[in-house]
Design a protein around this motif. Structure first.
Motif, short mmCIF file in Angstrom:
data_model
loop_
_atom_site.label_atom_id
_atom_site.label_comp_id
_atom_site.label_asym_id
_atom_site.label_seq_id
_atom_site.Cartn_x
_atom_site.Cartn_y
_atom_site.Cartn_z
N ALA A 44 0.84 -1.21 0.00
CA ALA A 44 0.00 0.00 0.00
C ALA A 44 0.87 1.26 0.00
CB ALA A 44 -0.94 -0.02 1.21
N VAL A 45 1.92 1.27 0.82
CA VAL A 45 2.79 2.44 0.85
C VAL A 45 3.49 2.62 -0.50
CG1 VAL A 45 4.92 3.42 1.85
CG2 VAL A 45 3.14 2.50 3.35
N ASN A 46 3.96 1.53 -1.09
CA ASN A 46 4.65 1.65 -2.38
C ASN A 46 3.69 2.18 -3.46
OD1 ASN A 46 7.10 1.33 -3.88
ND2 ASN A 46 6.14 -0.40 -4.93
N ARG A 47 2.46 1.69 -3.45
CA ARG A 47 1.48 2.14 -4.44
C ARG A 47 1.17 3.63 -4.27
NH1 ARG A 47 -1.76 3.25 -8.20
NH2 ARG A 47 -3.89 2.46 -8.35
N LEU A 48 0.93 4.06 -3.05
CA LEU A 48 0.57 5.46 -2.83
C LEU A 48 1.75 6.40 -3.08
CD1 LEU A 48 -2.06 4.25 -1.72
CD2 LEU A 48 -2.01 5.99 0.07
N MET A 49 2.96 5.94 -2.76
CA MET A 49 4.13 6.78 -2.99
C MET A 49 4.36 7.01 -4.48
SD MET A 49 5.74 7.72 -0.16
CE MET A 49 7.52 7.76 -0.26
N HIS A 50 3.87 6.10 -5.32
CA HIS A 50 4.06 6.25 -6.76
C HIS A 50 2.96 7.09 -7.42
CE1 HIS A 50 7.11 3.07 -6.39
NE2 HIS A 50 7.58 3.57 -7.50
N LEU A 51 1.98 7.53 -6.67
CA LEU A 51 0.97 8.41 -7.26
C LEU A 51 1.57 9.80 -7.44
CD1 LEU A 51 -2.15 7.44 -5.07
CD2 LEU A 51 -1.63 6.68 -7.41
N SER A 52 1.08 10.50 -8.44
CA SER A 52 1.52 11.89 -8.61
C SER A 52 0.85 12.73 -7.51
CB SER A 52 1.10 12.41 -9.98
OG SER A 52 -0.32 12.52 -10.03
N GLU A 53 1.35 13.93 -7.31
CA GLU A 53 0.76 14.80 -6.30
C GLU A 53 -0.72 15.08 -6.61
OE1 GLU A 53 3.05 18.37 -4.42
OE2 GLU A 53 4.00 16.41 -4.37
N ALA A 54 -0.99 15.26 -7.90
CA ALA A 54 -2.37 15.55 -8.31
C ALA A 54 -3.27 14.35 -8.01
CB ALA A 54 -2.40 15.88 -9.80
N GLU A 55 -2.75 13.15 -8.26
CA GLU A 55 -3.54 11.94 -7.99
C GLU A 55 -3.79 11.80 -6.49
OE1 GLU A 55 -2.46 8.71 -11.44
OE2 GLU A 55 -0.91 9.18 -10.00
N ARG A 56 -2.74 12.02 -5.71
CA ARG A 56 -2.86 11.86 -4.26
C ARG A 56 -3.89 12.85 -3.69
NH1 ARG A 56 2.90 11.90 -1.79
NH2 ARG A 56 3.42 10.58 -3.56
N ALA A 57 -3.93 14.03 -4.31
CA ALA A 57 -4.87 15.06 -3.85
C ALA A 57 -6.32 14.63 -4.07
CB ALA A 57 -4.58 16.38 -4.56
N ARG A 58 -6.54 13.73 -5.03
CA ARG A 58 -7.91 13.26 -5.30
C ARG A 58 -8.36 12.23 -4.27
NH1 ARG A 58 -6.29 12.05 -11.30
NH2 ARG A 58 -7.88 10.43 -11.17
N GLY A 59 -7.42 11.68 -3.52
CA GLY A 59 -7.77 10.70 -2.49
C GLY A 59 -7.80 9.28 -3.03
N VAL A 60 -7.73 8.32 -2.12
CA VAL A 60 -7.69 6.91 -2.50
C VAL A 60 -8.88 6.16 -1.91
CG1 VAL A 60 -5.19 6.80 -2.81
CG2 VAL A 60 -6.18 6.33 -0.55
N VAL A 61 -9.29 5.12 -2.61
CA VAL A 61 -10.42 4.32 -2.14
C VAL A 61 -10.06 2.84 -2.20
CG1 VAL A 61 -11.49 4.43 -4.44
CG2 VAL A 61 -12.90 3.85 -2.46
N ALA A 62 -10.47 2.11 -1.17
CA ALA A 62 -10.22 0.67 -1.12
C ALA A 62 -11.50 -0.04 -0.71
CB ALA A 62 -9.12 0.36 -0.10
N VAL A 63 -11.66 -1.26 -1.19
CA VAL A 63 -12.76 -2.11 -0.73
C VAL A 63 -12.13 -3.21 0.10
CG1 VAL A 63 -14.69 -3.57 -1.40
CG2 VAL A 63 -14.02 -1.65 -2.85
N SER A 64 -12.44 -3.23 1.38
CA SER A 64 -11.79 -4.22 2.23
C SER A 64 -12.46 -4.26 3.59
CB SER A 64 -10.33 -3.85 2.44
OG SER A 64 -9.75 -4.62 3.47
#
Ligand SMILES: *Cc1c(COP(=O)(O)O)cnc(C)c1O
Length: 328
Positions: A58-78
């Motif tokens: 999860a950390v590796n995936r989020l660290m690879h998002l662009s700043e613009a993507e990260r600003a949109r927020g993340v969603v998970a089903v779990s």
């Protein structure tokens, strides 16, 4: 196109996650060594802040998002470890996280994710309805969906375990690890097989609903009925449109074995009594297979990955205090 994940990606993931995710210990087990007739070591993925390895991917995936993507927020089903991992990683980076789950999910699991500052969205009475809500957040609000296993950055993050193992035990001969969607075993296998194709990689699933096991035998991803099991963190399908893990597991995993509910319970009791470790059912299947199934190729230096410890404590103490005829 290749495999989608290379050893280079795993080394890169290791640098990327180093400041947020601790290296975990590898410990020798004298008792398991005696019982298995091979030198057995335990990789303690139970010691992470969130109690499971999924924090790595999860950390590796989020660290690879662009700043613009990260600003949109993340969603998970779990309902469990993936939700915790995404919530933790998002908080670490100051991103918004929404975790979707159904009405059926118990309050203790909801609050574990709320405590990590993620929004919990309860929708409908099934995982499918929770998924539909996540799709809506992606379509309407542009949020970024984080898959629990079928993404190269997730797989590479889990693969860091393999690099750590090669450093701590360069003469590793065999690895046993829990197998569900296959992100965990794929990442580790890419690292180990790059070091030597002779290192044997064995995936362990539960008899009750082993999706990858049946998919491998069918030669393509197949759906399986989800059943209640002690190894609840291994439940769920691999996705009929699986892009990465099915082919990685097909290519790199030498054997897959199944364990029964009784064998999982016995391994949890064994780990508690003899190793003084609290391990959830999905995290204990590697030891269940070693103790009860004796897969072929167990020799030399054997590692069992203990992948998580997030078990309901009332259920756990009940299980520990119950006596079942077994080896524990
Ligand atoms: C998710 C999970 C697994 C399986 O990982 P996959 O990448 O889905 O194969 C194993 N153990 C625990 C504790 C988990 O949470």
């Amino acid at each position: 196109m290749g495999d989608g994940v290379t050893l280079r990606d795993i080394y890169e993931a290791r640098r990327t996650i180093a400041s947020s995710v601790s290296r975990t210990p590898l410990v020798a087990s004298q008792e398991l060594t005696r019982r298995a007739g091979a030198s057995v070591f335990l990789k303690l993925e139970t010691v992470h802040d969130i109690g499971a390895f999924k924090i790595r991917g999860a950390v590796n995936r989020l660290m690879h998002l662009s700043e613009a993507e990260r600003a949109r927020g993340v969603v998970a089903v779990s309902t469990g470890n993936h939700g915790r991992a995404v919530a933790y990683a998002a908080r670490d980076m100051g991103a918004r996280a929404v975790v979707c789950m159904s009405n059926l999910v118990k309050e203790n699991k909801r609050s574990a994710i709320k405590q990590l500052d993620a929004e919990v969205r309860i929708v409908g009475n099934s995982q499918d309805e929770a998924e539909a809500e996540a799709d809506r957040l992606v379509a309407e609000q542009g949020m970024i969906s984080v898959h629990p296993f079928d993404h190269p950055h997730v797989i590479a993050g889990q693969g860091v375990i393999g690099v750590e193992l090669l450093e701590d035990l360069p003469a590793i001969d065999c690895l046993l690890v829990g197998l569900s969607g296959g992100g965990l075993i794929s990442g580790i296998a890419v690292a180990l097989k790059a070091a030597s194709p002779d290192i044997r990689v064995i995936g362990v699933s539960m008899e009750r609903g082993p999706a990858m096991y049946h998919s491998l035998r069918a030669g393509k991803p197949v759906a399986v009925e989800e059943l209640e099991t002690l190894a609840d963190s291994l439940g769920g399908g691999i996705g009929l449109d699986n892009k990465y893990t099915f082919s990685l597991v097909s290519k790199y995993v030498d054997d897959t074995v199944l364990v029964s509910e009784r064998e999982i319970a016995d391994a949890m009791r064994y780990l508690y009594r003899h190793e003084r470790l609290i391990v959830e059912g999905g995290g204990a299947v590697s030891v269940a297979a070693l103790l009860h199934r004796r897969p072929s190729g167990i020799k030399g230096n054997v590692v069992c990955v203990l992948s998580g410890r997030n078990v309901d404590m009332d259920a756990f103490t009940h299980l520990i205090n119950s006596t079942d005829a077994g080896t524990s």
